[in-house]
Design a protein around this motif. Structure first.
Motif, PDB file in Angstrom:
ATOM      1  N   GLU A 143       0.831  -1.201   0.000  1.00 38.39           N
ATOM      2  CA  GLU A 143       0.000   0.000   0.000  1.00 38.39           C
ATOM      3  C   GLU A 143       0.867   1.254   0.000  1.00 38.39           C
ATOM      4  O   GLU A 143       0.502   2.272  -0.586  1.00 38.39           O
ATOM      5  CB  GLU A 143      -0.934  -0.003   1.218  1.00 38.39           C
ATOM      6  N   GLU A 144       2.026   1.165   0.642  1.00 36.39           N
ATOM      7  CA  GLU A 144       2.946   2.295   0.664  1.00 36.39           C
ATOM      8  C   GLU A 144       3.478   2.579  -0.742  1.00 36.39           C
ATOM      9  O   GLU A 144       3.621   3.743  -1.141  1.00 36.39           O
ATOM     10  CB  GLU A 144       4.114   2.012   1.605  1.00 36.39           C
ATOM     11  N   ASP A 145       3.748   1.509  -1.505  1.00 35.13           N
ATOM     12  CA  ASP A 145       4.194   1.686  -2.891  1.00 35.13           C
ATOM     13  C   ASP A 145       3.136   2.429  -3.697  1.00 35.13           C
ATOM     14  O   ASP A 145       3.441   3.358  -4.455  1.00 35.13           O
ATOM     15  CB  ASP A 145       4.465   0.326  -3.553  1.00 35.13           C
ATOM     16  N   LYS A 146       1.878   2.014  -3.545  1.00 36.52           N
ATOM     17  CA  LYS A 146       0.781   2.641  -4.269  1.00 36.52           C
ATOM     18  C   LYS A 146       0.669   4.117  -3.906  1.00 36.52           C
ATOM     19  O   LYS A 146       0.424   4.968  -4.770  1.00 36.52           O
ATOM     20  CB  LYS A 146      -0.533   1.928  -3.963  1.00 36.52           C
ATOM     21  N   LYS A 147       0.843   4.408  -2.634  1.00 30.75           N
ATOM     22  CA  LYS A 147       0.749   5.786  -2.160  1.00 30.75           C
ATOM     23  C   LYS A 147       1.852   6.641  -2.767  1.00 30.75           C
ATOM     24  O   LYS A 147       1.607   7.778  -3.201  1.00 30.75           O
ATOM     25  CB  LYS A 147       0.837   5.812  -0.630  1.00 30.75           C
ATOM     26  N   ARG A 148       3.057   6.093  -2.808  1.00 35.43           N
ATOM     27  CA  ARG A 148       4.186   6.851  -3.368  1.00 35.43           C
ATOM     28  C   ARG A 148       3.981   7.124  -4.854  1.00 35.43           C
ATOM     29  O   ARG A 148       4.289   8.207  -5.341  1.00 35.43           O
ATOM     30  CB  ARG A 148       5.494   6.101  -3.138  1.00 35.43           C
ATOM     31  N   PHE A 149       3.448   6.149  -5.573  1.00 32.27           N
ATOM     32  CA  PHE A 149       3.152   6.354  -6.986  1.00 32.27           C
ATOM     33  C   PHE A 149       2.116   7.463  -7.155  1.00 32.27           C
ATOM     34  O   PHE A 149       2.232   8.314  -8.039  1.00 32.27           O
ATOM     35  CB  PHE A 149       2.639   5.054  -7.622  1.00 32.27           C
ATOM     36  N   ALA A 150       1.088   7.444  -6.325  1.00 30.94           N
ATOM     37  CA  ALA A 150       0.006   8.427  -6.413  1.00 30.94           C
ATOM     38  C   ALA A 150       0.493   9.839  -6.101  1.00 30.94           C
ATOM     39  O   ALA A 150      -0.069  10.821  -6.597  1.00 30.94           O
ATOM     40  CB  ALA A 150      -1.120   8.042  -5.461  1.00 30.94           C
TER      41      ALA A 150
END
Length: 235
Positions: A143-150
């Motif tokens: 979820e942290e990866d997704k947040k960083r991409f966003a």
């Protein structure tokens, strides 16, 4: 131009389908039935009809290719095969060029055209045309990866990307979809590397509202349909 190529270019179906039209006697040039799908016609000087309907010849060529890996997104290269080398001679002579680029080892959706204005409309940074990639990573995303991409990711050269979308498709296969709206050098791979992941496989599956035709095998291509051209122009 060969009649089968002309009809395929103008939306009358696949090569196989237009050859069937010719065999049925449905195609005429200046009122004379064309008996061979390899017959040469001049759409600028002859009136070509299919079942009585006049064929409207288009000046520009618009192609959708399922680019294979190992091929360069360029018109010519001294060392490697290019996407133009894959085309049939009758398409090559119309001098199409790739719209944007895909890395040598990346496969998938690539648009080729000889319409410079059309190409600029897709690649212009001001348009922010989205591109969706299918990727297999070496690890499951968090979820942290997704947040960083966003939020946008700072790459190794200090450039901060525009917000992107990272979507987990299959956690077991570590398959993801990544949506970006720009096209920096090796951007998808560099974004993944920035969050500690490595890309094992990469394929572009969508540009704007246009999805790669699932019927196209790797290395195959077809003419864009009128509605697809319009969709890209409005992206």
């Amino acid at each position: 131009m060969r009649i089968d190529k002309l009809l395929a270019h103008t939306g009358y179906g696949t090569r196989k389908e237009v050859k069937k039209l010719v065999k049925q006697g449905a195609v005429e040039a200046d009122g004379i039935k064309i008996k061979s799908f390899s017959a040469q016609v001049n759409p600028d000087k002859e009136v070509i009809t299919v079942k009585g309907e006049t064929v409207e010849y288009r000046e520009f060529i618009y192609l959708m290719m399922n680019k294979p890996p190992g091929v360069i997104s360029a018109t010519e290269d001294d060392m490697h095969e290019t996407v133009v080398n894959i085309l049939e001679l009758e398409d090559i002579v119309r001098q199409p060029f790739p719209v944007g680029r895909l890395d040598k080892d990346t496969e998938g959706l690539l648009i080729l055209t000889n319409d410079g204005k059309f190409a600029h409309g897709i690649t212009s940074p001001k348009k922010h045309v989205s591109k969706v990639y299918e990727a297999v990573l070496d690890q499951t995303v968090t979820e942290e990866d997704k947040k960083r991409f966003a939020e946008g990711i700072v790459l190794d050269d200090g450039y901060e990307t525009k917000p992107a979308r990272l979507e987990q498709i299959d956690s077991e296969k570590m398959l993801v979809h990544i949506t970006i709206s720009e096209g920096k050098f090796h951007q998808v791979k560099r974004m993944c590397h920035a969050v500690g992941k490595e890309v094992l496989f990469l394929k572009r599956i969508q540009i704007g509202g246009i999805v790669l035709d699932p019927k196209l095998e790797t290395g195959e291509y077809r003419d864009l349909r009128d509605e697809e051209i319009e969709e890209l122009q409005n992206s």
